[in-house]
Design an enzyme around this catalytic site. Structure first.
Site, PDB file in Angstrom:
ATOM      1  N   GLY A  11      13.181  38.256   9.759  1.00 53.82           N
ATOM      2  CA  GLY A  11      14.072  37.377   9.001  1.00 53.82           C
ATOM      3  C   GLY A  11      13.713  35.920   9.236  1.00 53.82           C
ATOM      4  N   ARG A  72       8.874  41.843   6.269  1.00 49.90           N
ATOM      5  CA  ARG A  72       9.080  42.982   7.166  1.00 49.90           C
ATOM      6  C   ARG A  72       8.008  43.994   6.765  1.00 49.90           C
ATOM      7  NH1 ARG A  72      13.908  41.581   9.641  1.00 49.90           N
ATOM      8  NH2 ARG A  72      15.509  40.697   8.277  1.00 49.90           N
ATOM      9  N   ASP A 103      12.827  40.266  17.880  1.00 51.75           N
ATOM     10  CA  ASP A 103      12.406  41.332  18.790  1.00 51.75           C
ATOM     11  C   ASP A 103      11.338  42.231  18.159  1.00 51.75           C
ATOM     12  OD1 ASP A 103      14.309  42.072  16.948  1.00 51.75           O
ATOM     13  OD2 ASP A 103      15.380  43.434  18.290  1.00 51.75           O
ATOM     14  N   THR A 125      14.941  33.580  15.254  1.00 50.40           N
ATOM     15  CA  THR A 125      15.911  34.462  14.599  1.00 50.40           C
ATOM     16  C   THR A 125      17.288  33.832  14.717  1.00 50.40           C
ATOM     17  OG1 THR A 125      17.061  36.597  14.708  1.00 50.40           O
ATOM     18  CG2 THR A 125      16.038  35.844  16.743  1.00 50.40           C
ATOM     19  N   ASP A 127      19.927  35.431  14.941  1.00 53.17           N
ATOM     20  CA  ASP A 127      20.857  36.343  15.635  1.00 53.17           C
ATOM     21  C   ASP A 127      21.120  35.996  17.099  1.00 53.17           C
ATOM     22  OD1 ASP A 127      20.943  37.689  13.266  1.00 53.17           O
ATOM     23  OD2 ASP A 127      20.184  39.601  14.025  1.00 53.17           O
ATOM     24  N   ASP A 129      19.590  37.263  19.566  1.00 55.74           N
ATOM     25  CA  ASP A 129      19.657  38.569  20.233  1.00 55.74           C
ATOM     26  C   ASP A 129      18.451  38.854  21.119  1.00 55.74           C
ATOM     27  OD1 ASP A 129      17.809  38.792  18.196  1.00 55.74           O
ATOM     28  OD2 ASP A 129      18.565  40.695  17.413  1.00 55.74           O
ATOM     29  N   ARG A 171      22.825  41.279  13.329  1.00 58.28           N
ATOM     30  CA  ARG A 171      22.647  42.724  13.122  1.00 58.28           C
ATOM     31  C   ARG A 171      23.436  43.565  14.133  1.00 58.28           C
ATOM     32  NH1 ARG A 171      17.784  44.523  10.681  1.00 58.28           N
ATOM     33  NH2 ARG A 171      16.772  42.635  11.427  1.00 58.28           N
TER      34      ARG A 171
HETATM   35  N1  LIG Z   1       6.812  48.500  17.211  1.00 60.13           N
HETATM   36  C1  LIG Z   1       6.179  47.570  16.525  1.00 60.13           C
HETATM   37  N2  LIG Z   1       4.847  47.391  16.684  1.00 60.13           N
HETATM   38  C2  LIG Z   1       4.172  46.448  15.984  1.00 60.13           C
HETATM   39  N3  LIG Z   1       4.769  45.618  15.098  1.00 60.13           N
HETATM   40  C3  LIG Z   1       6.082  45.731  14.910  1.00 60.13           C
HETATM   41  C4  LIG Z   1       6.872  46.708  15.600  1.00 60.13           C
HETATM   42  N4  LIG Z   1       8.165  46.564  15.222  1.00 60.13           N
HETATM   43  C5  LIG Z   1       8.173  45.572  14.310  1.00 60.13           C
HETATM   44  N5  LIG Z   1       6.942  45.063  14.117  1.00 60.13           N
HETATM   45  C6  LIG Z   1       6.549  44.019  13.156  1.00 60.13           C
HETATM   46  O1  LIG Z   1       7.462  42.909  13.248  1.00 60.13           O
HETATM   47  C7  LIG Z   1       8.061  42.709  11.953  1.00 60.13           C
HETATM   48  C8  LIG Z   1       9.398  42.063  12.085  1.00 60.13           C
HETATM   49  O2  LIG Z   1      10.304  42.930  12.779  1.00 60.13           O
HETATM   50  P1  LIG Z   1      11.866  42.915  12.370  1.00 60.13           P
HETATM   51  O3  LIG Z   1      12.539  43.825  13.338  1.00 60.13           O
HETATM   52  O4  LIG Z   1      11.994  43.198  10.911  1.00 60.13           O
HETATM   53  O5  LIG Z   1      12.312  41.412  12.514  1.00 60.13           O
HETATM   54  P2  LIG Z   1      12.475  40.465  13.803  1.00 60.13           P
HETATM   55  O6  LIG Z   1      11.124  40.189  14.347  1.00 60.13           O
HETATM   56  O7  LIG Z   1      13.118  39.258  13.222  1.00 60.13           O
HETATM   57  O8  LIG Z   1      13.354  41.215  14.769  1.00 60.13           O
HETATM   58  C9  LIG Z   1       8.048  44.098  11.333  1.00 60.13           C
HETATM   59  O9  LIG Z   1       8.224  44.072   9.954  1.00 60.13           O
HETATM   60  C10 LIG Z   1       6.654  44.573  11.738  1.00 60.13           C
HETATM   61  O10 LIG Z   1       5.670  43.965  10.925  1.00 60.13           O
HETATM   62  O1  LIG Z   2      17.366  39.892   5.126  1.00 61.59           O
HETATM   63  P1  LIG Z   2      17.613  41.343   5.359  1.00 61.59           P
HETATM   64  O2  LIG Z   2      16.348  42.128   5.340  1.00 61.59           O
HETATM   65  O3  LIG Z   2      18.677  41.846   4.447  1.00 61.59           O
HETATM   66  O4  LIG Z   2      18.157  41.526   6.848  1.00 61.59           O
HETATM   67  C1  LIG Z   2      19.397  41.077   7.274  1.00 61.59           C
HETATM   68  C2  LIG Z   2      19.350  40.928   8.776  1.00 61.59           C
HETATM   69  O5  LIG Z   2      18.474  39.861   9.117  1.00 61.59           O
HETATM   70  C3  LIG Z   2      19.151  38.928   9.958  1.00 61.59           C
HETATM   71  O6  LIG Z   2      19.648  37.887   9.127  1.00 61.59           O
HETATM   72  C4  LIG Z   2      18.193  38.334  10.949  1.00 61.59           C
HETATM   73  O7  LIG Z   2      17.612  39.344  11.743  1.00 61.59           O
HETATM   74  P2  LIG Z   2      16.112  39.238  12.291  1.00 61.59           P
HETATM   75  O8  LIG Z   2      15.919  37.824  12.724  1.00 61.59           O
HETATM   76  O9  LIG Z   2      16.040  40.225  13.427  1.00 61.59           O
HETATM   77  O10 LIG Z   2      15.193  39.588  11.176  1.00 61.59           O
HETATM   78  C5  LIG Z   2      20.319  39.716  10.549  1.00 61.59           C
HETATM   79  O11 LIG Z   2      21.388  38.859  10.932  1.00 61.59           O
HETATM   80  C6  LIG Z   2      20.673  40.614   9.401  1.00 61.59           C
HETATM   81  O12 LIG Z   2      21.297  41.797   9.866  1.00 61.59           O
HETATM   82 MG   LIG Z   3      15.456  41.351  15.108  1.00 60.41          MG
END
Ligand SMILES: Nc1ncnc2c1ncn2[C@@H]1O[C@H](COP(=O)(O)OP(=O)(O)O)[C@@H](O)[C@H]1O
Ligand SMILES: O=P(O)(O)OC[C@H]1O[C@](O)(COP(=O)(O)O)[C@@H](O)[C@@H]1O
Ligand SMILES: [Mg+2]
Length: 319
Positions: A11, A72, A103, A125, A127, A129, A171
């Protein structure tokens, strides 16, 4: 080290651009070339990689979103995606990477480090978190934006003596709800990490109205339930004139606050210094106003712990 790459992932969060600028300008100041990678790990695998100049990062410090775009891209969790990403890095002569994300993105950064490409993660992020950092880039702006919206809702709530149940983002994390709840004088804050009683919240709202208060605000973190679901439960315990709101993605947009701009700048500059020292697999954080690093691998065994004392404090403050 001659050349590094940078991407934003997951995000978007206000302040990501400020972090990209800080990485780019710090690298350039140290004679290192910087390549931007569009669309997070998806763009890395596709080879959407281009040189950044000092001009490319002009006028982005104050802009929300991410000019590198984000995505994502779950395929990056698989070996095939990671190997293709590494091929692209090699093709462009990139020796190390800065990953700005949450994360999920840290998993990607760690996977690349394990395969020989030092990567540093910056917590981008809204969040908040992420373990081992008091703040993430974007959290302060998202809270400020949400509080601003709730101030406006409060005006109309007061005019009609209504209750508003408002969903905020986060989230699985109640940090936005707690901070925004305190900042906007919410009657109740409901988060996924702690138990709550809808009956007790209804009683509190009834008492407040009986004491002459002209509005009720209940902040519900999205990880708990929707504001509509919550209101349905609330109405079992009282006959409130009530409405619901979902603040949603507006919380992720807008100019970063001064706090986020400065945090992002400090973290971006620090990430380059770490790469110059040959370090990788690290997540940058800020603890007690000091920049710090932790092994990314340790983050996965930990959980972010919020300041849950805000809940009891807010309960006393909102009457
Ligand atoms: N286990 C993993 N191993 C490698 N890349 C990952 C893994 N989990 C997530 N990613 C990569 O990081 C991107 C972002 O993760 P996501 O959970 O959507 O958002 P955020 O990083 O904000 O928490 C994913 O779309 C993917 O490309
Ligand atoms: O934009 P999307 O894909 O609908 O995801 C919404 C989620 O992304 C966030 O805005 C940010 O989360 P991340 O930074 O982990 O991607 C959360 O607060 C929310 O639950
Ligand atoms: Mg996240």
């Amino acid at each position: 080290m001659k050349r590094i790459g940078i991407l934003t992932s997951g995000g978007d969060a206000p302040g990501m651009n400020a972090a990209v600028r800080a990485v780019a300008r710090t690298a350039m100041a140290n004679g290192i070339e910087v390549f931007g990678i569009r669309y997070g790990f998806a763009g890395l695998v596709a080879g959407d990689i281009f040189p950044l100049t000092s001009d490319s990062v002009a006028n982005v410090l104050t802009r929300g979103g991410t000019f590198l775009y984000t995505a994502r891209y779950p395929e990056f969790a698989q070996e095939e995606g990671q190997l293709r990403g590494i091929e692209q890095l090699k093709k462009h002569g990139i020796e190390a990477l800065v990953v700005i994300g949450g994360d999920g993105s840290y998993h990607g950064a760690l996977a690349l480090t394990k395969r020989g490409f030092n990567s540093i993660g910056l917590p981008g992020t809204i969040d908040n978190d992420i373990p081992f950092t008091d703040l993430t880039i974007g959290f302060d702006t998202a809270c400020t934006t949400a509080a601003d919206a709730i101030d406006k809702i409060r005006d109309t709530a007061s005019s009609h003596q209504r209750v508003f149940v408002i969903n905020v983002m986060g989230r699985n994390c109640g940090d936005i709800a707690m901070r925004v709840g305190v900042a906007s004088g919410a009657d109740a804050i409901v988060i996924p990490e702690k138990p709550y009683s809808i009956e007790a919240i209804a009683d509190k709202l009834k008492k407040s109205f009986a004491n002459g208060k002209d509005h009720g605000i209940v902040i519900v973190a999205e990880g708990v339930m929707t504001s509509d679901e919550f209101l349905k439960e609330l109405l079992k315990y009282g006959d409130f004139d009530a409405r619901t709101e979902v603040l949603g993605h507006m919380q992720r947009g807008g100019e970063p606050t001064v706090s986020d701009r400065v945090l992002a700048s400090k973290m971006g500059a620090y990430a380059v210094k770490l790469l110059m020292e040959g370090k990788g697999g690290l997540a940058v954080g800020i603890e007690d106003n000091h920049l710090c690093t932790h092994d990314i691998v340790d983050l996965f065994d930990s959980h972010h712990v919020g300041d849950y004392s805000l809940l009891a404090m807010n309960d006393d403050l909102s009457r």
